[in-house]
Design a protein around this motif. Structure first.
Motif, mmCIF file in Angstrom:
data_model
loop_
_atom_site.group_PDB
_atom_site.id
_atom_site.type_symbol
_atom_site.label_atom_id
_atom_site.label_comp_id
_atom_site.label_asym_id
_atom_site.label_seq_id
_atom_site.Cartn_x
_atom_site.Cartn_y
_atom_site.Cartn_z
ATOM 1 N N LEU A 167 23.390 -15.007 2.375
ATOM 2 C CA LEU A 167 24.901 -14.768 1.731
ATOM 3 C C LEU A 167 25.049 -16.193 0.430
ATOM 4 O O LEU A 167 26.592 -15.751 0.022
ATOM 5 C CB LEU A 167 25.630 -14.402 2.958
ATOM 6 C CG LEU A 167 25.490 -13.069 3.915
ATOM 7 C CD1 LEU A 167 27.080 -13.149 4.978
ATOM 8 C CD2 LEU A 167 25.878 -11.869 2.954
ATOM 9 N N HIS A 224 23.863 -5.674 -0.265
ATOM 10 C CA HIS A 224 23.580 -6.117 0.842
ATOM 11 C C HIS A 224 22.908 -5.658 2.129
ATOM 12 O O HIS A 224 22.009 -5.038 1.733
ATOM 13 C CB HIS A 224 25.129 -6.800 1.311
ATOM 14 C CG HIS A 224 25.523 -5.883 2.116
ATOM 15 N ND1 HIS A 224 25.500 -4.643 3.389
ATOM 16 C CD2 HIS A 224 27.435 -5.407 1.512
ATOM 17 C CE1 HIS A 224 26.317 -4.111 3.121
ATOM 18 N NE2 HIS A 224 27.603 -3.947 2.252
ATOM 19 N N GLN A 237 24.673 -7.030 7.484
ATOM 20 C CA GLN A 237 25.887 -7.595 6.943
ATOM 21 C C GLN A 237 27.151 -7.104 6.179
ATOM 22 O O GLN A 237 28.118 -8.263 5.383
ATOM 23 C CB GLN A 237 25.042 -8.669 4.970
ATOM 24 C CG GLN A 237 23.679 -9.282 5.731
ATOM 25 C CD GLN A 237 22.922 -10.050 4.277
ATOM 26 O OE1 GLN A 237 23.187 -9.630 3.568
ATOM 27 N NE2 GLN A 237 21.924 -10.759 4.728
#
Length: 205
Positions: free
Chosen positions: A144, A168, A172
């Protein structure tokens, strides 16, 4: 038929349809794209545009949008230029060499979309993705790092009420929505791709 030099993934289709729905207001995506006549000019930024898939998809889904497609790689932008011309959206997609927001000056947008690097370092899937540049895939220890950088830097480039949409990893979504909330975004939502996986989250500024 036009030479189709890009493959639109399920997630790219998801991002562009989600974008069309948001631009039309609370209407469902089906209603937003039904007649292709969204009113008003929208200014859209695709960060980390790569070969231009998402920028092109947004230009096609949002007929009144002007799209900036930004990427740090000159090679990627060269491929994107071919794809933009092939899909006949060159008048509405501007290619910009920039590292995320650096190089964009004070430009502001009604919508920012991105498919950033989000694969965690050491993820076994990386071995099977040898044809993709590592910098386009790996998002640091938890995957991230790039997402954090984008969310943290977005405020200066978003119009009031604008949306940010991020692709993503399937696991996540909760973390991405938490990042949105931490940095002042509202109305965070997640959408699933055609395989049923939570792969795109968005929030309003």
């Amino acid at each position: 038929d036009l030479p189709f030099m890009i493959k639109l993934s399920a997630t790219t289709c998801l991002l562009s349809t989600f974008a069309a729905a948001l631009a039309a207001g609370p209407a469902l995506a089906e209603e937003a794209t039904a007649d292709g006549t969204l009113s008003g000019r929208q200014y859209v930024l695709d960060l980390g545009a790569g070969s231009g898939c998402i920028a092109i998809a947004c230009a096609l889904a949002l007929p009144h949008a002007q799209v900036d497609a930004a990427d740090i790689s000159a090679d990627a932008l060269a491929v994107a230029a071919l794809n933009v011309r092939a899909q006949r959206v060159a008048k509405r997609v501007r290619l910009v060499q920039a590292d995320h927001f650096a190089g964009l000056g004070r430009a502001t947008y009604d919508m920012i979309v991105s498919n950033p690097p989000y694969v965690a370092a050491g993820d076994p899937h990386l071995a099977a993705l040898q044809y993709e540049p590592l910098q386009a895939l790996c998002g640091g220890g938890d995957g991230l790092a790039a997402v954090r950088q984008i969310v943290q830097g977005a405020a200066a480039h978003l119009e009031p009420g604008a949306w940010m949409l991020l692709e993503h990893g399937f696991d996540q979504a909760i973390a991405v929505r938490a990042l949105f909330a931490e940095h002042g975004f509202e109305t965070a939502e997640t959408r699933r791709d055609f395989g049923g996986h939570a792969r795109c989250s968005g929030a309003r500024w």
